[in-house]
Design a protein around this motif. Sequence first.
Motif, PDB file in Angstrom:
ATOM      1  N   ALA A 142       0.835  -1.203   0.000  1.00 18.15           N
ATOM      2  CA  ALA A 142       0.000   0.000   0.000  1.00 18.15           C
ATOM      3  C   ALA A 142       0.869   1.252   0.000  1.00 18.15           C
ATOM      4  O   ALA A 142       0.602   2.218  -0.725  1.00 18.15           O
ATOM      5  CB  ALA A 142      -0.922  -0.011   1.216  1.00 18.15           C
ATOM      6  N   THR A 145       2.830   1.649  -3.506  1.00 19.52           N
ATOM      7  CA  THR A 145       1.990   1.927  -4.676  1.00 19.52           C
ATOM      8  C   THR A 145       1.140   3.174  -4.485  1.00 19.52           C
ATOM      9  O   THR A 145       0.453   3.591  -5.411  1.00 19.52           O
ATOM     10  CB  THR A 145       1.058   0.731  -4.974  1.00 19.52           C
ATOM     11  OG1 THR A 145       0.206   0.494  -3.842  1.00 19.52           O
ATOM     12  CG2 THR A 145       1.860  -0.521  -5.293  1.00 19.52           C
ATOM     13  N   ALA A 147      -1.470   3.427  -2.615  1.00 18.85           N
ATOM     14  CA  ALA A 147      -2.884   3.034  -2.597  1.00 18.85           C
ATOM     15  C   ALA A 147      -3.656   3.824  -1.551  1.00 18.85           C
ATOM     16  O   ALA A 147      -3.124   4.160  -0.483  1.00 18.85           O
ATOM     17  CB  ALA A 147      -3.000   1.534  -2.315  1.00 18.85           C
ATOM     18  N   ASP A 151      -8.459   1.114  -0.402  1.00 12.94           N
ATOM     19  CA  ASP A 151      -8.203   0.266  -1.577  1.00 12.94           C
ATOM     20  C   ASP A 151      -7.885  -1.154  -1.106  1.00 12.94           C
ATOM     21  O   ASP A 151      -6.897  -1.368  -0.391  1.00 12.94           O
ATOM     22  CB  ASP A 151      -7.023   0.834  -2.370  1.00 12.94           C
ATOM     23  CG  ASP A 151      -6.775   0.084  -3.678  1.00 12.94           C
ATOM     24  OD1 ASP A 151      -7.397  -0.982  -3.881  1.00 12.94           O
ATOM     25  OD2 ASP A 151      -5.959   0.566  -4.479  1.00 12.94           O
ATOM     26  N   PRO A 154      -3.970  -3.956  -2.268  1.00 15.56           N
ATOM     27  CA  PRO A 154      -2.748  -4.407  -1.576  1.00 15.56           C
ATOM     28  C   PRO A 154      -3.001  -5.581  -0.644  1.00 15.56           C
ATOM     29  O   PRO A 154      -2.181  -6.506  -0.565  1.00 15.56           O
ATOM     30  CB  PRO A 154      -2.309  -3.157  -0.795  1.00 15.56           C
ATOM     31  CG  PRO A 154      -2.890  -2.013  -1.547  1.00 15.56           C
ATOM     32  CD  PRO A 154      -4.207  -2.510  -2.066  1.00 15.56           C
ATOM     33  N   TYR A 207       2.284  -6.223 -10.383  1.00 12.77           N
ATOM     34  CA  TYR A 207       1.904  -5.276  -9.318  1.00 12.77           C
ATOM     35  C   TYR A 207       3.139  -4.826  -8.541  1.00 12.77           C
ATOM     36  O   TYR A 207       3.998  -5.617  -8.189  1.00 12.77           O
ATOM     37  CB  TYR A 207       0.902  -5.935  -8.367  1.00 12.77           C
ATOM     38  CG  TYR A 207       0.328  -4.984  -7.343  1.00 12.77           C
ATOM     39  CD1 TYR A 207      -0.619  -4.042  -7.707  1.00 12.77           C
ATOM     40  CD2 TYR A 207       0.738  -5.029  -6.022  1.00 12.77           C
ATOM     41  CE1 TYR A 207      -1.163  -3.167  -6.772  1.00 12.77           C
ATOM     42  CE2 TYR A 207       0.201  -4.163  -5.076  1.00 12.77           C
ATOM     43  CZ  TYR A 207      -0.743  -3.241  -5.461  1.00 12.77           C
ATOM     44  OH  TYR A 207      -1.267  -2.376  -4.532  1.00 12.77           O
TER      45      TYR A 207
END
Length: 217
Positions: A142, A145, A147, A151, A154, A207
């Motif tokens: 998280a 990225t 996030a 979200d 993750p 990812y």
Amino acid sequence: MTEGLRERKKRRTRQRITEAAMGLFIERGFEHVTIAEVAEAAEVSANTVYNYFPTKEDLVLPPDEASPQRLADMVRQRRAGESAADAILRELREEVHRRDRKVGLTGGFGRVFDMMRAAPTLLARLESLGQQMTDALAAVLAEETGAAPDDPLPRVIAHQLGCFHSLVFAEIGKRLAAGESPDAIAEAALDLLTTFEDVLGDRVLTYAMRKDQPCSE
């Protein structure tokens, strides 16, 4: 750096305690050995044992080796062009290839594994450790990225990678219990890694891709 006398003495004391404890645990069972008995076998005081290993379970699963940050660290240290999944798969393959004790592929580990399976407190520790690894991995994914807090991605990817990590250890453990050789177990573990990689979708395989090398401090 050259190891100093004090550090060498501490390392040897820790090793002596560990070897004494594991010998007693394998011989009599984890639940039937006390810290006082470990101390006597290692020729140290009980307080010395606790200084090195705050809990009895730490003698088998020391935090510096069985770390909740294991998967998160693999991702933090991933190479340029590697995704989170790439990094974990590569690290696991490297550990299997070198028969690393972290994955239980050293000689005689089958007896250690049998001892651990017979101890409810150690099984509970392993279960908790697996969840902590997944949670730590989700937090790193998280963060890296960017996030949003709500979200779920993750956490979903961390859960998938964490479950697979547990599956690899379960496979190794099953084969250890069956008396297979480290070489045979390593081959099966590598096959499992390849199968997992083959069934992963691009969403997971790409990812958290690292574009640049991590900054050195």
